[in-house]
Every structure is written in structure tokens, then in C-alpha cells.
Motif scaffolding. Structure first.
Motif, PDB file in Angstrom:
ATOM      1  N   UNK B 155      51.118  27.274  39.888  1.00  0.00           N
ATOM      2  CA  UNK B 155      51.859  28.508  40.192  1.00  0.00           C
ATOM      3  C   UNK B 155      52.634  28.368  41.492  1.00  0.00           C
ATOM      4  N   UNK B 156      53.014  27.153  41.838  1.00  0.00           N
ATOM      5  CA  UNK B 156      53.703  26.939  43.116  1.00  0.00           C
ATOM      6  C   UNK B 156      54.998  27.739  43.221  1.00  0.00           C
ATOM      7  N   UNK B 157      55.578  28.060  42.074  1.00  0.00           N
ATOM      8  CA  UNK B 157      56.855  28.789  42.088  1.00  0.00           C
ATOM      9  C   UNK B 157      56.698  30.257  42.434  1.00  0.00           C
ATOM     10  N   UNK B 158      55.469  30.729  42.528  1.00  0.00           N
ATOM     11  CA  UNK B 158      55.263  32.154  42.816  1.00  0.00           C
ATOM     12  C   UNK B 158      54.848  32.367  44.273  1.00  0.00           C
ATOM     13  N   UNK B 159      55.394  33.403  44.880  1.00  0.00           N
ATOM     14  CA  UNK B 159      54.952  33.761  46.228  1.00  0.00           C
ATOM     15  C   UNK B 159      53.682  34.607  46.112  1.00  0.00           C
ATOM     16  N   UNK B 160      52.946  34.685  47.224  1.00  0.00           N
ATOM     17  CA  UNK B 160      51.737  35.512  47.265  1.00  0.00           C
ATOM     18  C   UNK B 160      52.070  36.959  46.913  1.00  0.00           C
ATOM     19  N   UNK B 179      45.876  40.532  50.584  1.00  0.00           N
ATOM     20  CA  UNK B 179      45.563  39.253  51.217  1.00  0.00           C
ATOM     21  C   UNK B 179      44.906  38.334  50.184  1.00  0.00           C
ATOM     22  N   UNK B 180      44.848  37.036  50.515  1.00  0.00           N
ATOM     23  CA  UNK B 180      44.376  36.042  49.545  1.00  0.00           C
ATOM     24  C   UNK B 180      42.948  36.350  49.063  1.00  0.00           C
ATOM     25  N   UNK B 181      42.064  36.695  50.005  1.00  0.00           N
ATOM     26  CA  UNK B 181      40.673  36.957  49.621  1.00  0.00           C
ATOM     27  C   UNK B 181      40.586  38.106  48.617  1.00  0.00           C
ATOM     28  N   UNK B 182      41.349  39.172  48.850  1.00  0.00           N
ATOM     29  CA  UNK B 182      41.317  40.307  47.926  1.00  0.00           C
ATOM     30  C   UNK B 182      41.883  39.924  46.564  1.00  0.00           C
ATOM     31  N   UNK B 183      42.935  39.096  46.579  1.00  0.00           N
ATOM     32  CA  UNK B 183      43.529  38.678  45.298  1.00  0.00           C
ATOM     33  C   UNK B 183      42.534  37.820  44.515  1.00  0.00           C
ATOM     34  N   UNK B 189      36.771  39.403  39.385  1.00  0.00           N
ATOM     35  CA  UNK B 189      36.285  40.544  38.588  1.00  0.00           C
ATOM     36  C   UNK B 189      36.826  40.470  37.158  1.00  0.00           C
ATOM     37  N   UNK B 190      38.073  39.991  37.047  1.00  0.00           N
ATOM     38  CA  UNK B 190      38.722  39.913  35.745  1.00  0.00           C
ATOM     39  C   UNK B 190      38.074  38.828  34.871  1.00  0.00           C
ATOM     40  N   UNK B 191      37.700  37.706  35.511  1.00  0.00           N
ATOM     41  CA  UNK B 191      37.335  36.520  34.736  1.00  0.00           C
ATOM     42  C   UNK B 191      35.838  36.287  34.566  1.00  0.00           C
ATOM     43  N   UNK B 192      35.025  36.769  35.514  1.00  0.00           N
ATOM     44  CA  UNK B 192      33.630  36.316  35.561  1.00  0.00           C
ATOM     45  C   UNK B 192      32.891  36.476  34.224  1.00  0.00           C
ATOM     46  N   UNK B 193      32.992  37.633  33.606  1.00  0.00           N
ATOM     47  CA  UNK B 193      32.248  37.849  32.359  1.00  0.00           C
ATOM     48  C   UNK B 193      32.747  36.915  31.258  1.00  0.00           C
TER      49      UNK B 193
END
Lengths: 258, 467
Positions: B155-160, B179-183, B189-193
Motif C-alpha cells: 500500500x505504498x501508494x497510499x498516504x496515512x 494516528x498509526x496506533x489507532x489505525x 478489531x476488524x480482522x481478529x475474529x
């Protein structure tokens, strides 16, 4: 090479097609310094181009014809000296790729390749030359890629320029990054070339230097051409012009002095 | 992904017109270049390690059949099933068949470029399997519907800032903060399950170990371990060039890979897998399938592209490439971008559909300089140009111009005449201003740059007069 050569070697000067066509001053500055350094210099008439445009376009047959022409013209000399890292590297590092299946020419090529030098490294590493020039200004230095990576030209120009009275040298961020010239690249892919040279001129301007120096006319033309279009009045010279005290005229792309 | 390398120039124009792309590329390539330089400076054995790595790869490639057979034997002995796929289509079919046989509905995937190369997304869609990308950057581009633009940082083409917007729009419980940690928290939360409930896991491998039949993955997110442990079945798709003779040889590459790729001494997670779950193991997949993919690697073995098979997919060449840094990975229009991609794409998909790739390079050589296995990328790109020339691919205009120039340049007297004429012509255009702002047929140069006015007379003319 036996020791005798280094005190008064016979040098064949290869001016390169770009210097021949655009900025002979680089050629005459080279002759002056080579002679000052103790060389007997000749300019063989049978020289045109080292063959790089054909080589980098994949036309190996034409490249080979040009390489043979260079080998024939320059094999009588103790050294072949070139005011360009890229053309010197073509002869020294790449001619060897052309004669794999041609043993007679391969042997001649190896001898010529081994005695071919980029001029700034030749003056320091072979001739132990110390310049006697002065230049009023603050310069930054761009390392052209072939000289830097194929021939290891990095410390030599800095050492030489360090001995020029009145000149102060400031570092250029990304000094080892390509300027986007790339020979035929700049005309085949002008948009890419422009994007790359725009990054380069941004970094050059950030140094606040008044002079840009380098060792390859192609790259210098590219950067000077862009700086000129941006309205900058930075002076752009080949290092050899400064070392020879022949940077008193207009820089590359600058208006003629009245 | 749909290959668009045949329209490279259009892709470049589009990329250069994209305002945020340059910001994203500058941020990451600058960071990666700086970090790599620092960590290599602090690694005194670097030159030796690089030389050793090259030797190991060359030796392994010289004996590729032997080591692959040894790997197959040992992998089978460890309880894995081994498949051979000559083409991407065969590899896809193998994966689809396994998914169907398992009745799989969902698959978690660990990023691997080989997976992209064979079109694993397509294979899973064919089998009716939902694909869940677990690598953070792959998750980003899956949400955005983009192909990867870099082999290590897809995803290098995307900015934070763009990622924050994307997560806010697509995640069920997005973070308030950007911020990065929140993202990362939002993605977790989306992926863990989904990690825990997938039927199948799919990964690549960074190394195959011949004498043990094991394979190695490296990640910085730990997603390889979390992805491949819970599901009943683990499928590995891997290129045949990833083989090394033994563990100690893999260790040489582990010291180089992360330093070259992201400028750290080692990856956060390095896992050695050996066989499926055994009696008494608390977890792990019951079934392990290893698909060994050729896709023109055997062809490369027998021609001038052979050194390319040393590649360990670190991405250093693209991080340091001025063309990549200007336009990013999508412009190359192929799975592998940057210098290594400009060699691999013609090798894997044909030169005709990727004519520009070997040419769109200044041959500055920085890629080779930073390559941890010393691949002569510029030499190979030039050799590909020679191949194009021999196969009659340059346009008639290019060929005609080169031929005319060749005729002149091999006749010094004629050449002098020609340079004398062009010297006069250029001086007429300059009209004494020191620069030329427009030259017919050289608009590529003069649209954005001035051309210096040449001195009065060429060097050879002036020299003749002076002496």
C-alpha cells in the motif's frame, strides 16, 4: 603500466561527442590540465562517439563497430583519458561485453579498456596532480552515476576542488542519486526524466550554493537546462573547467558575457 | 491483476498527475533509504554476507533439480503434500481443488508476491471462497480494491491520511483518532475474529529448506503465525527459486533480507514450519499442502536472466529507483514493479506486452548497488533491450535514426561535417542568448528544459585551428 609512463605518459584524449558538440571549453580545460600534470596529449582525429547511445538502445552491432574504431584509434597511447565518467565507463567497463566471441578483438579491447581513465580520477590517482586554480563561489557537487558506481569516482573531485582557492564546497542531499538524464532515456521518456530532474534541482537549490559542479556534460546539461528554465541564475560548470581556471566565461545555459 | 504494462506511458502520465502519490512515495522511499543506509553501515560483515549469499544462490541454482527433489522428499516425510505447477493456471487449479475438497468457505491469506503472480485471488473466487487479507497493507488495498504497488509494502501508494479515510468508511468500529496506533487498532478489531474462524490459510514462503523439508516465513506483524495456526488446512504457494540447501544457509539471507527491505536487523517474526500438526501438538493445521511454482523460472535458468533467480524479494531496488520513486508501482502495470519487475515481467509474460519496461530506466545502477544478492539488474535490462532490437521491436523511426547516426559515427570525416552543421543550426536557434528554449524534434527536452547554446565551432574544429 611501467613507472616511466606516469612522469611523462603519452595520453590519447577522447573528447566525447557531447563535449565536442556543445562545450569545447571542457576539452581545452582538460588538455591544459593534462599537460600541466606532465602528460604529452594527442587528440586522435578518428574519434567520434564511444557507442553508448547504440549500446543502451540494444544495437550491439553498431556498438561493436564504434568500439573497434575507438580501440584502433587509441591503442597506441599509454592512457586514454575522457572528461566523462559515463563515456570512460563505457570503454573501460562495458566494451568487454561486446567481444566474447571474437578473441582477437577481445585481446585488443582488454588492453585499451584497462588503460582508459575518467579525467578527474586520472589526475589524482595516476598523475598525483595538485591544481593551482582559484574560483570565487560556493559550489555543490553532483556525482554522476557511471563514474561513481562503475569507476569509483567520488573522493577525487572533492580532493581536487578542496585545493581551489576561494571555493567552498557544500554537500548536496542525494548527491549519489540519478539526475534523470540517462542518455537516450531523457528523450524517450521526457515526463519521467523531467520528474526526476525536478527532484534534483529542488535539492540543488536547497544547498544555497551559487555553483553546481559535476563530471559529466550530459548530466550537467540536464540539470543546467532545468535550472535555467526555472529562472535560476546558478552557475553550472564541469569540474575540469574550474580546476583549469577556465570557468571565467558563462556557465552551461547562461547568457554570453557582453 | 490485469496487466497494463503495454500502456506504460499512459500509466506514467496518470501517476504523475496524481498529487498525493508523490507525497506517499517520497515519505516512504526516503524513510526506507535512510534506514537501510544506517543499518548497513552498522553491519561490518555486510560485503562478506552479500558475497556468501550470492554464492549460496548460485550454487543452489546450479543444482536446482537436486535440492528441489530433496525438499520434496523431506516435506512429504514431514507429512506435507507437495504439488508441482508449471504455470499460474496449474497453480490456481491446485489451490481451487484443495479448497473445494475441503468445502472451504473462508480463507485467511498471508501476503505473498507469488500469490499475486499466480492470481490467487481469482483462484479463491472461482472456488467460492471468501478471501481475507491479514497483512495490514494488503488489508488496506483489499478494502480499496487496488492491486499492490510494492512487493514488501503493497500500500505504498497510499498516504496515512487516505488510509484513515478508508478505514473510517469501511470498518465496522473505526477509531476516532488517525494516528498509526489507532489505525492498527481499527484493523485489529476488524480482522481478529476472522483469523480464528477461517477454514483455510494461504501463505507463501521466503525460503524452502531442502534438507529438512521445512519452509520459512518472515513478517513484522505476526500475521503469518496467527493466520496459519487456527485453520485445519494450510496451503503454501511458493516459487521454486526460494530453495536453499539447509537452515544455516537460510540464516545468511535472514541477516540480509530485513536490512535491505526495511532497514531493520531482523524481522519481528521469523517462523520455521515443518509439517502439519503432529500427535501431541496443541495446535497447527492438520493438512499442509505445498505448491511449487515454476512460471518461466526454468526458462530463466537457462538464459541470461539466470541471476534474477537469486532475488529474495526485498524491494531495495525499487526503494532506490528514481523512476519508481517518481511514479510508484502501479505505473509498471504488472505484479512486480521497479527494476526487478522490469526484468521479471518480460521473462514471465513476454517482452511484447512489456516493451517499455526495460527501456524506462536511466541505467544509473543504484538498484544493483543496493541489491543484497548483487543481481546485475542494469546489465539484464540492457540485454533485454538488445533482445528487443534483435527481434525487431524498436519503432522504424528509432531504428532509422540509430542507423543514420551509426553511419555517421563510423565515418569520422562525415561525422565532423555533420556536427559542424548542427553546431551552426543550434547557434541560429539560440540567437546569442546562451540557451535554446525550443528545438524542432527535441520537444521532449525543451518542453521542460533549456538546451545550452553550443560554443562557436565544435571542439574538433577549434582544435584543428589552434594546433
Amino acid at each position: 603500466m611501467d613507472a616511466g609512463h606516469d612522469t611523462n605518459p603519452r595520453v590519447g584524449f577522447f573528447v566525447t561527442c557531447i563535449v565536442d558538440a556543445m562545450r569545447p571549453n571542457i576539452g581545452f580545460a582538460s588538455l591544459k590540465l593534462l599537460e600541466e600534470a606532465g602528460c604529452t596529449v594527442e587528440v586522435p582525429a578518428a574519434q567520434t562517439c564511444c557507442g553508448q547511445p547504440a549500446f543502451n538502445s540494444g544495437d550491439d552491432a553498431t556498438t561493436k563497430r564504434l568500439a573497434k574504431q575507438v580501440i584502433e584509434a587509441f591503442e597506441p597511447y599509454d592512457y586514454i583519458v575522457v572528461p566523462s565518467g559515463s563515456c570512460a565507463s563505457m570503454i573501460r567497463s562495458h566494451y568487454g561485453e561486446l567481444f566474447d566471441d571474437d578473441p582477437a578483438w577481445r585481446d585488443r579491447q582488454r588492453v585499451v579498456s584497462a588503460k582508459t581513465w575518467e579525467i578527474l580520477s586520472f589526475l589524482t590517482d595516476v598523475m598525483k596532480y595538485a591544481p593551482k586554480a582559484s574560483y570565487a563561489g560556493t559550489a555543490t557537487y553532483h556525482d554522476s552515476c557511471s563514474g561513481l558506481r562503475d569507476l569509483g569516482v567520488h573522493d577525487q573531485p572533492r580532493a581536487l576542488l578542496g585545493q581551489v582557492d576561494g571555493l567552498s564546497l557544500v554537500p548536496l542531499e542525494g548527491n549519489n542519486e540519478c539526475c534523470g538524464f540517462g542518455g537516450t532515456f531523457c528523450v524517450k521518456y521526457p515526463e519521467l526524466s523531467t520528474a526526476i530532474v525536478t527532484d534534483k534541482t529542488t535539492k540543488i537549490k536547497a544547498t544555497k550554493a551559487d555553483t553546481l559542479l559535476g563530471g559529466d556534460m550530459g548530466c550537467l546539461m540536464n540539470m543546467a537546462g532545468k535550472l535555467s528554465r526555472e529562472g535560476e541564475d546558478m552557475r553550472v560548470f564541469h569540474t575540469i573547467e574550474v580546476l583549469a581556471g577556465m570557468a571565467d566565461g558563462p556557465g552551461i545555459c547562461a547568457p554570453k558575457l557582453k | 491483476m490485469k496487466q497494463t504494462s503495454h500502456q506504460f506511458s499512459e500509466n506514467v502520465t496518470r501517476a504523475l498527475a496524481e498529487p498525493t502519490l508523490k507525497i506517499a512515495l517520497d515519505r516512504t522511499t526516503t524513510l526506507l533509504r535512510t534506514r537501510r543506509a544506517k543499518v548497513i553501515d552498522a553491519f561490518p560483515e555486510y560485503a562478506k554476507a552479500r558475497e556468501t549469499a550470492q554464492k549460496i544462490k548460485d550454487h543452489t541454482l546450479d543444482n536446482l533439480g537436486h535440492y528441489l527433489r530433496q525438499f520434496e522428499e523431506n516435506a512429504i516425510a514431514s507429512g506435507a503434500q507437495v504439488y508441482w505447477a508449471a504455470t499460474p493456471a496449474e497453480a490456481r487449479k491446485t489451490v481451487t481443488d484443495i479448497c473445494k475438497a475441503e468445502g472451504a468457505k473462508t480463507a485467511t491469506r498471508v501476503k505473498s508476491m507469488l500469490g499475486e503472480e499466480i492470481g490467487i485471488g481469482e483462484a479463491l473466487a472461482d472456488a467460492g471462497v471468501e478471501r481475507i487479507e491479514t497483512d495490514l497493507a494488503e488489508h488496506i488495498i483489499q478494502l480499496a480494491g487496488d492491486p499492490p504497488s510494492h512487493i514488501v509494502m503493497p500500500a505504498m501508494h497510499k498516504t496515512q491520511e487516505q488510509v484513515a479515510e478508508l478505514f473510517a468508511a469501511k470498518h465496522k468500529e473505526p477509531s476516532e483518532e488517525q494516528d498509526v496506533t489507532s489505525l492498527v487498532g481499527s484493523a485489529r478489531r476488524e480482522l481478529r475474529a476472522k483469523f480464528m474462524n477461517a477454514d483455510i490459510s494461504i501463505s507463501g514462503a521466503n525460503f524452502l529448506i531442502a534438507d529438512t523439508g521445512s519452509f520459512v516465513t518472515v513478517t513484522n506483524e505476526g500475521n503469518a503465525e496467527l493466520t496459519t495456526t487456527p485453520p485445519k488446512t494450510h496451503i503454501v504457494t511458493v516459487g521454486i527459486e526460494k530453495i536453499v540447501p539447509s537452515l544455516k544457509h537460510a540464516a545468511v539471507f535472514l541477516r540480509l533480507l530485513s536490512r535491505a527491505a526495511i532497514g531493520t536487523e531482523i524481522t519481528q517474526y521469523t517462523t520455521f514450519f515443518n509439517g502439519p500438526k503432529r500427535d501431541g501438538d496443541r495446535d497447527g493445521p492438520e493438512n499442509l499442502h505445498i505448491v511449487l511454482v515454476d512460471n518461466h523460472r526454468s526458462d530463466m535458468l537457462s538464459d541470461f536472466l539466470r541471476p534474477m533467480l537469486r532475488c529474495i524479494r526485498c524491494g531495495a531496488c525499487m526503494n532506490h529507483c528514481p523512476v519508481y520513486a517518481a511514479v510508484g508501482g502501479h505505473a509498471y502495470g504488472a505484479v512486480y514493479p521497479g527494476p526487478m519487475g522490469s526484468v521479471l515481467t518480460p521473462a514471465m509474460t513476454g517482452l511484447k506486452g512489456s516493451k517499455d519496461l526495460p527501456n524506462a530506466c536511466t541505467l544509473n545502477g543504484r538498484c544493483r548497488e543496493v541489491c543484497p544478492v548483487n543481481i546485475p539488474l542494469t546489465d539484464m535490462l540492457r540485454a533485454l533491450r538488445a533482445k528487443q532490437f534483435d527481434e525487431g521491436m524498436p519503432t522504424p523511426m528509432t531504428k532509422w535514426a540509430l542507423r543514420l547516426w551509426g553511419v555517421m559515427a563510423t565515418r569520422p570525416a562525415l561525422y565532423r561535417f555533420g556536427t559542424g552543421v548542427s553546431n551552426m543550426a543550434l547557434r541560429l536557434l539560440a540567437r546569442g542568448r546562451g540557451k535554446i528554449t525550443s528545438v524542432p524534434l527535441a520537444g521532449g527536452w525543451t518542453r521542460t528544459r533549456d538546451l545550452p547554446e553550443p560554443e562557436a565551432g565544435t571542439f574538433m574544429q577549434q582544435y584543428k585551428k589552434r594546433r
